[in-house]
Design an enzyme around this catalytic site. Structure first.
Site, PDB file in Angstrom:
ATOM      1  N   GLU A 116       0.932  -1.570  10.783  1.00 33.50           N
ATOM      2  CA  GLU A 116       1.994  -0.578  10.993  1.00 33.50           C
ATOM      3  C   GLU A 116       1.398   0.546  11.842  1.00 33.50           C
ATOM      4  O   GLU A 116       0.701   1.411  11.352  1.00 33.50           O
ATOM      5  CB  GLU A 116       2.440  -0.070   9.615  1.00 33.50           C
ATOM      6  N   GLY A 233      13.825   5.093  -5.493  1.00 33.11           N
ATOM      7  CA  GLY A 233      14.600   6.232  -5.967  1.00 33.11           C
ATOM      8  C   GLY A 233      14.221   7.526  -5.269  1.00 33.11           C
ATOM      9  O   GLY A 233      14.804   8.566  -5.536  1.00 33.11           O
ATOM     10  N   ASP A 257       5.750  -0.441  -0.081  1.00 29.37           N
ATOM     11  CA  ASP A 257       5.052   0.550   0.746  1.00 29.37           C
ATOM     12  C   ASP A 257       4.048   1.305  -0.131  1.00 29.37           C
ATOM     13  O   ASP A 257       3.793   2.494   0.062  1.00 29.37           O
ATOM     14  CB  ASP A 257       6.051   1.520   1.399  1.00 29.37           C
TER      15      ASP A 257
END
EC number: 3.5.1.25
Length: 372
Positions: A116, A233, A257
């Site tokens: 990434e 959340g 992640d």
């Protein structure tokens, strides 16, 4: 509601056993009203339990072994260790140590690395260190090769498609069977669409580190190809999760992640070159309010997703198993309970808490009676 038959690490078609071989089961297990589901696949996990995949250490191997062992209790049976934007020296040191391997009692299987960055947008760098970001120069793909050192064990590359020369890079990566994901980007919709035409197939953590959806130019969000979501959340409001799910339910891939602090007490931990602070389920770059990865486990993400969207149990489980397998093109082997696929599966209770994890038909983790 039926039996699941397993032999030699694969899910077996019992008809063959009954009619051709006139055989029966050697071992029977009563799963007592539990749910049996395919093992979870995490395509974006930066570390956990104090281990950071973006730090080049002498005992990197033992670090990756520890994480692969510990995530079995979260129902993860295979994963893509993810490196955030780092200096070339880190890629050169770490990538040769990430071998693709099958899972087993030693831990979850490794499907290949997810890189990434560092070819991402400065404006949307999120928790990525700005001084390590790169752009594509004249020999764009050669640049990328020089930065990473090798693509042997790489499965996914996240890049920003608005960068000049990104099209040729996307084409070259796709040619080599590497999944290109769009993220950490200020791309508009036409730049994003062009990237898809050249072979990009995924969106890295939808809504996070990209331009917000705008009705006249929806940006990357408007693509809604297969997309990853951090359903902890915190990174994505439940309403945004619901909107994405309703717009394209079959494209939703749950990712954790997760960072090195997952499974550890609150306090200061690392994410590659940065120091991050954990406060409850919130993780920030130290001294800022920039979110930096999550500390949620995959089974927590599945439960939160189901609760937030009100989707069926099957849908929630498929977002962590079938969809990531389809993204990586391995759905003939993983992500389902179809005959002849790998016997990587979970036993869960009705509230979707993992009771036991199996890889290739062998039990590799079980909740003990005390609930630990």
């Amino acid at each position: 509601r039926e039996d699941l038959w397993v032999r030699e690490g694969k899910i077996l078609n019992p008809e063959k056993l009954f009619f051709d071989e006139k055989g029966s089961a050697d071992i029977q297990l009563d799963c007592k009203d539990s749910i049996i589901a395919p093992g979870f696949i995490d395509v974006q996990i930066n570390g956990g339990f104090g281990v950071d995949f973006s730090l080049a250490t002498d005992d990197f191997k033992s670090g990756i072994d520890l994480v692969s062992q510990k995530i079995l209790s979260h129902g993860v049976t295979s994963f893509c260790p993810t490196l955030v934007t780092s200096p070339p020296s880190v890629y050169h040191q770490v990538l040769p140590q990430i071998g693709v391997r099958n899972g087993g009692a030693h831990g979850a299987g490794i499907l290949g690395a997810h890189l990434e960055g560092p070819f991402i947008s400065k404006e949307k760098k999120g928790a990525h260190p700005e001084h390590c970001l790169r752009t594509f120069e004249a020999g764009a793909f050669q640049d990328l090769l020089a930065t990473y050192g090798s693509l042997d064990c790489v499965r996914i590359v996240t890049l920003a498609p608005e960068m000049q020369r990104s099209s040729e890079v996307i084409r070259e990566l796709t040619k080599r069977g590497i999944c290109v994901s769009l993220g950490h980007s200020v791309a508009n919709l036409s730049q994003a669409e062009e990237a898809v035409q050249h072979g990009a197939t995924f969106i890295t953590h939808l809504f996070n580190a990209m331009l917000p959806f705008h009705h006249r130019d929806p940006g990357i969000v408007g693509l809604l190809t297969i997309y990853g979501m951090i359903s902890d959340g915190i990174h994505t409001n439940p309403a945004a999760l619901r909107i994405a799910h309703r717009a394209h339910p079959k494209g939703l891939v749950l990712v954790t992640d997760a960072i090195a602090g997952m499974g550890l007490a609150p306090g200061r931990h690392t994410l590659g070159q940065q120091v991050v602070e954990i406060d409850g389920l919130n993780t920030y770059i130290a001294g800022t309010k920039t979110l930096s990865g999550s500390v949620a486990t995959m089974d927590t993400c599945v439960r939160h997703f189901q609760e937030a969207t009100g989707c069926s149990v099957e849908t929630a489980l498929e977002a962590a198993s079938l969809h990531p397998a389809q993204l990586l093109g391995i759905e003939h082997k993983k992500g389902t309970l179809n005959y002849d696929s790998d016997a990587d599966f979970l036993v869960l209770n009705n509230d979707l808490y993992v009771q036991a994890t199996y890889i290739a038909g062998e039990e590799v983790w079980r909740q003990d009676a005390s609930g630990m």
